[in-house]
Design a protein around this motif. Structure first.
Motif, PDB file in Angstrom:
ATOM      1  N   UNK A 171    -129.629  35.667   6.890  1.00  9.88           N
ATOM      2  CA  UNK A 171    -128.945  36.631   7.797  1.00  9.88           C
ATOM      3  C   UNK A 171    -128.842  36.278   9.114  1.00  9.88           C
ATOM      4  N   UNK A 172    -127.787  36.128   9.785  1.00 16.52           N
ATOM      5  CA  UNK A 172    -127.693  35.825  11.437  1.00 16.52           C
ATOM      6  C   UNK A 172    -127.343  37.500  11.949  1.00 16.52           C
ATOM      7  N   UNK A 173    -128.002  37.521  12.847  1.00 12.59           N
ATOM      8  CA  UNK A 173    -127.970  39.156  13.509  1.00 12.59           C
ATOM      9  C   UNK A 173    -127.850  39.012  15.236  1.00 12.59           C
ATOM     10  N   UNK A 174    -127.770  40.055  15.813  1.00  8.09           N
ATOM     11  CA  UNK A 174    -127.880  40.058  17.345  1.00  8.09           C
ATOM     12  C   UNK A 174    -128.470  41.400  17.302  1.00  8.09           C
ATOM     13  N   UNK A 175    -129.568  41.355  18.136  1.00  8.80           N
ATOM     14  CA  UNK A 175    -130.211  42.560  18.438  1.00  8.80           C
ATOM     15  C   UNK A 175    -130.182  42.771  19.888  1.00  8.80           C
ATOM     16  N   UNK A 176    -129.894  44.110  20.467  1.00 10.93           N
ATOM     17  CA  UNK A 176    -129.806  44.254  21.755  1.00 10.93           C
ATOM     18  C   UNK A 176    -130.590  45.162  22.209  1.00 10.93           C
ATOM     19  N   UNK A 177    -131.323  44.839  23.254  1.00 13.71           N
ATOM     20  CA  UNK A 177    -132.567  45.479  23.888  1.00 13.71           C
ATOM     21  C   UNK A 177    -132.688  45.680  25.469  1.00 13.71           C
ATOM     22  N   UNK A 178    -133.422  46.622  25.929  1.00 16.75           N
ATOM     23  CA  UNK A 178    -133.664  46.862  27.317  1.00 16.75           C
ATOM     24  C   UNK A 178    -134.879  46.821  27.779  1.00 16.75           C
ATOM     25  N   UNK A 179    -135.318  45.930  28.391  1.00 15.29           N
ATOM     26  CA  UNK A 179    -136.756  46.012  28.978  1.00 15.29           C
ATOM     27  C   UNK A 179    -137.070  47.157  29.990  1.00 15.29           C
ATOM     28  N   UNK A 180    -138.266  47.257  30.571  1.00 15.75           N
ATOM     29  CA  UNK A 180    -138.667  48.220  31.352  1.00 15.75           C
ATOM     30  C   UNK A 180    -138.224  48.201  32.772  1.00 15.75           C
ATOM     31  N   UNK A 181    -137.500  47.006  33.165  1.00 14.73           N
ATOM     32  CA  UNK A 181    -136.886  46.972  34.395  1.00 14.73           C
ATOM     33  C   UNK A 181    -135.319  47.131  34.385  1.00 14.73           C
ATOM     34  N   UNK A 182    -135.080  47.601  32.938  1.00 15.72           N
ATOM     35  CA  UNK A 182    -133.728  47.935  32.920  1.00 15.72           C
ATOM     36  C   UNK A 182    -132.586  46.870  32.546  1.00 15.72           C
ATOM     37  N   UNK A 183    -133.267  45.890  32.576  1.00 13.90           N
ATOM     38  CA  UNK A 183    -132.308  44.542  32.169  1.00 13.90           C
ATOM     39  C   UNK A 183    -131.943  44.404  30.565  1.00 13.90           C
ATOM     40  N   UNK A 184    -130.755  44.471  30.096  1.00 14.46           N
ATOM     41  CA  UNK A 184    -130.536  44.248  28.870  1.00 14.46           C
ATOM     42  C   UNK A 184    -130.344  42.746  28.246  1.00 14.46           C
ATOM     43  N   UNK A 185    -130.825  42.688  27.103  1.00 11.35           N
ATOM     44  CA  UNK A 185    -130.911  41.396  26.532  1.00 11.35           C
ATOM     45  C   UNK A 185    -130.179  41.365  25.094  1.00 11.35           C
ATOM     46  N   UNK A 186    -129.514  39.854  24.867  1.00  8.30           N
ATOM     47  CA  UNK A 186    -129.179  39.868  23.336  1.00  8.30           C
ATOM     48  C   UNK A 186    -130.352  38.810  22.483  1.00  8.30           C
ATOM     49  N   UNK A 187    -130.705  39.211  21.469  1.00 16.30           N
ATOM     50  CA  UNK A 187    -131.575  38.247  20.604  1.00 16.30           C
ATOM     51  C   UNK A 187    -130.530  37.920  19.620  1.00 16.30           C
ATOM     52  N   UNK A 188    -129.984  36.648  19.432  1.00 23.47           N
ATOM     53  CA  UNK A 188    -128.981  36.040  18.375  1.00 23.47           C
ATOM     54  C   UNK A 188    -130.096  35.096  17.586  1.00 23.47           C
ATOM     55  N   UNK A 189    -130.288  35.404  16.223  1.00 20.12           N
ATOM     56  CA  UNK A 189    -131.015  34.614  15.544  1.00 20.12           C
ATOM     57  C   UNK A 189    -130.234  34.708  14.081  1.00 20.12           C
ATOM     58  N   UNK A 190    -130.512  33.370  13.356  1.00 16.47           N
ATOM     59  CA  UNK A 190    -130.389  33.401  11.977  1.00 16.47           C
ATOM     60  C   UNK A 190    -131.724  33.024  11.348  1.00 16.47           C
TER      61      UNK A 190
END
Length: 123
Positions: free
Chosen positions: A86-105
């Motif tokens: 499964x390839x997915x992209x998970x989006x999350x925000x850290x405590x400082x408000x920065x938004x990240x994308x985790x792209x994984x197979x």
């Protein structure tokens, strides 16, 4: 409540039965979605229990719990699901408000009718 896995379904009829061990995910995609929802709902036991024994030693319970708690889980996109991957992209925000994308197979394996997360390749 909408399920955090972004399936568009209610949590009670989507990932909750997996989290409560009432049902088992039938596909790697269902397991992937339930694992994302477990991060969003801070359920580290579920994450450890659904990791294959061959890689479980690489996971520290308190690290998983801290990671889940320290981020706001925004969105999950399934890019594709085929066979045991499964390839997915998970989006999350850290405590400082920065938004990240985790792209994984991710790679999964089924043993005795139960799917497990094995490992992932990051993009």
């Amino acid at each position: 409540m909408n399920c955090p896995c972004c399936s568009g379904k209610e949590y009670a009829t989507c990932c909750e039965p997996f989290h409560l061990n009432i049902e088992l995910p039938k596909t790697p995609e269902e397991l992937m979605r339930s694992r994302y929802a477990a991060f969003a709902m801070v359920l580290p036991e579920y994450l450890v229990d659904t990791t294959h024994s061959s890689t479980q030693k690489d996971n520290d319970f308190s690290d998983i719990e801290d990671w889940a708690k320290s981020n706001k889980w925004l969105k999950l996109e399934i890019v594709f699901a085929k066979d045991n991957k499964v390839r997915f992209r998970a989006y999350y925000q850290d405590k400082q408000g920065e938004i990240y994308e985790h792209d994984e197979l991710s790679r999964f394996v089924q043993e005795n009718g139960k799917w497990f997360y094995v490992d992932g390749e990051f993009y």
